[in-house]
Write an enzyme that holds these catalytic residues in place. Structure first.
Site, PDB file in Angstrom:
ATOM      1  CB  SER A  14      -0.924  -0.094   1.150  1.00 50.50           C
ATOM      2  OG  SER A  14      -1.762  -0.554   0.826  1.00 50.50           O
TER       3      SER A  14
ATOM      4  CE  LYS B 252      -3.917   0.554  -1.581  1.00 49.66           C
ATOM      5  NZ  LYS B 252      -4.611  -0.018   0.131  1.00 49.66           N
TER       6      LYS B 252
ATOM      7  CE1 TYR C 171      -3.779  -1.305  -5.107  1.00 50.47           C
ATOM      8  CE2 TYR C 171      -4.550  -3.727  -4.700  1.00 50.47           C
ATOM      9  CZ  TYR C 171      -4.298  -2.126  -4.411  1.00 50.47           C
ATOM     10  OH  TYR C 171      -4.009  -2.667  -3.164  1.00 50.47           O
TER      11      TYR C 171
ATOM     12  CE1 TYR D 198      -5.208   1.272   4.053  1.00 56.11           C
ATOM     13  CE2 TYR D 198      -2.654   0.521   5.201  1.00 56.11           C
ATOM     14  CZ  TYR D 198      -3.725   0.455   4.299  1.00 56.11           C
ATOM     15  OH  TYR D 198      -3.382   0.611   3.081  1.00 56.11           O
TER      16      TYR D 198
ATOM     17  CB  VAL E 141       0.168  -6.055   4.516  1.00 55.99           C
ATOM     18  CG1 VAL E 141      -1.053  -5.675   5.118  1.00 55.99           C
ATOM     19  CG2 VAL E 141       0.733  -6.093   3.325  1.00 55.99           C
TER      20      VAL E 141
HETATM   21  N1  GLN Z   1      -2.305  -5.301  -2.070  1.00 57.83           N
HETATM   22  C1  GLN Z   1      -2.171  -5.325  -0.891  1.00 57.83           C
HETATM   23  C2  GLN Z   1      -3.778  -5.590  -0.804  1.00 57.83           C
HETATM   24  O1  GLN Z   1      -4.547  -4.811  -1.927  1.00 57.83           O
HETATM   25  C3  GLN Z   1      -2.147  -4.390  -0.370  1.00 57.83           C
HETATM   26  C4  GLN Z   1      -2.871  -3.795   0.769  1.00 57.83           C
HETATM   27  C5  GLN Z   1      -2.318  -2.750   2.014  1.00 57.83           C
HETATM   28  O2  GLN Z   1      -0.511  -2.963   1.981  1.00 57.83           O
HETATM   29  N2  GLN Z   1      -2.416  -2.501   3.176  1.00 57.83           N
HETATM   30  O3  GLN Z   1      -4.879  -6.269   0.581  1.00 57.83           O
END
Ligand code: GLN
Length: 308
Positions: free
Chosen positions: A63, A66, A189, A241, A259
């Site tokens: 993420s 993003k 993505y 988050y 993550v």
């Molecule tokens: N690729 C992960 C997902 O879409 C990214 C989530 C994250 O890093 N919080 O679930």
């Protein structure tokens, strides 16, 4: 900057023993990471670098990609078009929450949660999947100052198990977003999430944002200056988050977690600082990364609203 190096050494030693959190396993390939890895790196707007720990360890952006892809969408289409696809409201919900997608003007709440991020991937221009992938990697690489590539195993692992993201994308299509082939945009993505970096790369990506969109090492512009504040604002309000409010209150820096155990914080006008350690807490944020960056901000008095 020798005292920054000494601080990163100290934070590395101090937080290395922390054992909390677990490896993200819903993407099976991420569960194979070495949980003991830990790295901290900083890069100033003058290009000066410091770092401690496993600086050669590669990990995927997840993420943390993003905000950068939000930036690529803004650069390609401008604010008005991008804002048709995504809002700027924090949700206080988890990154993969589907629940509120169908409320509020039928667009995702913000580009830091998966629905908004998938919509942003949908805006990466190029026509064909191959050209869009090139645009994605080229765009991210200017921030990092070197050609980045995709970890194919992590990409395939998420593509074959990403049913929740697939559901999100299809629900969004129901409401009229994500034009074109949904699987192509989902692939893009998953690829942005599977882009491999090390902790130094990440710090430089942050330094580029701290430096008004110009990579301080290569001198190349990665993002038009007028969009830097868009990214930093969303990182500040939504970057961690369900922990975003607590982070803004205690650490007070725009930041983004992933993550894989990566966290990037930006000190506007000063530096990027990155942490990597794969064990994440229930919010999906690196346990050691949070501890180290929290202390980094406190010791250097970096909270953006600190009275000075
Ligand atoms: N690729 C992960 C997902 O879409 C990214 C989530 C994250 O890093 N919080 O679930």
């Amino acid at each position: 900057m020798p005292e920054l190096q000494a601080l990163l050494d100290l934070l590395y030693r101090k937080h290395k023993p922390a054992r909390g959190g677990t490896l993200a396993s819903y993407i099976p390939e991420l569960a194979k990471a070495d949980p003991n890895r830990f790295a901290l790196a900083s890069c100033g707007v003058d290009g000066s670098r410091a770092g401690a720990g496993d600086l050669n360890a590669r990990f995927t952006l997840q993420s943390v990609s993003k905000p950068f892809v939000f930036g690529l969408a803004l650069a390609a289409h401008g604010r008005k078009r991008v804002r048709e696809e995504v809002g700027v409201e924090p949700t206080g919900e988890s990154f993969h929450s589907v629940i509120r997608l169908d409320a509020d003007r039928k667009r995702p709440y913000n580009p830091m949660i998966n629905p908004g991020a998938i919509a942003m991937a949908g805006l990466i221009p190029g026509g064909t999947p191959a050209r869009r992938q090139t645009a994605l990697l080229k765009g991210l690489s200017v921030f990092a100052g070197r050609p980045l590539s995709i970890n194919d195993k992590v990409f395939r692992s998420e593509r074959s198990t990403g049913h929740r993201n697939r559901a999100i994308a299809h629900l969004m299509r129901h409401f009229g977003s994500i034009p074109g082939e949904i699987e192509h945009t989902l692939d893009l993505y998953f690829k942005q999430c599977a882009t491999a970096v090390d902790c130094r790369d990440l710090a430089l990506m942050g330094a580029t944002l701290a430096n008004g969109g110009v990579n301080p090492v290569t001198g190349k512009r990665a993002l038009p200056a007028r969009f830097v504040r868009d990214l930093l604002t969303l990182m500040f309000t939504c970057g961690l988050y369900t922990y975003a409010g607590e982070w803004a209150y205690t650490v007070g820096l725009p930041a983004k977690s992933g993550v894989s155990g990566a966290i990037l914080a930006v000190v506007p006008g000063k530096m990027g600082v990155a942490a990597f350690s794969p064990r994440v807490d229930a919010h999906g944020n690196s346990v050691r990364g949070l501890k180290a960056l929290r202390e980094f901000s406190a010791r250097r008095n970096l909270h953006v609203f600190e009275a000075r």
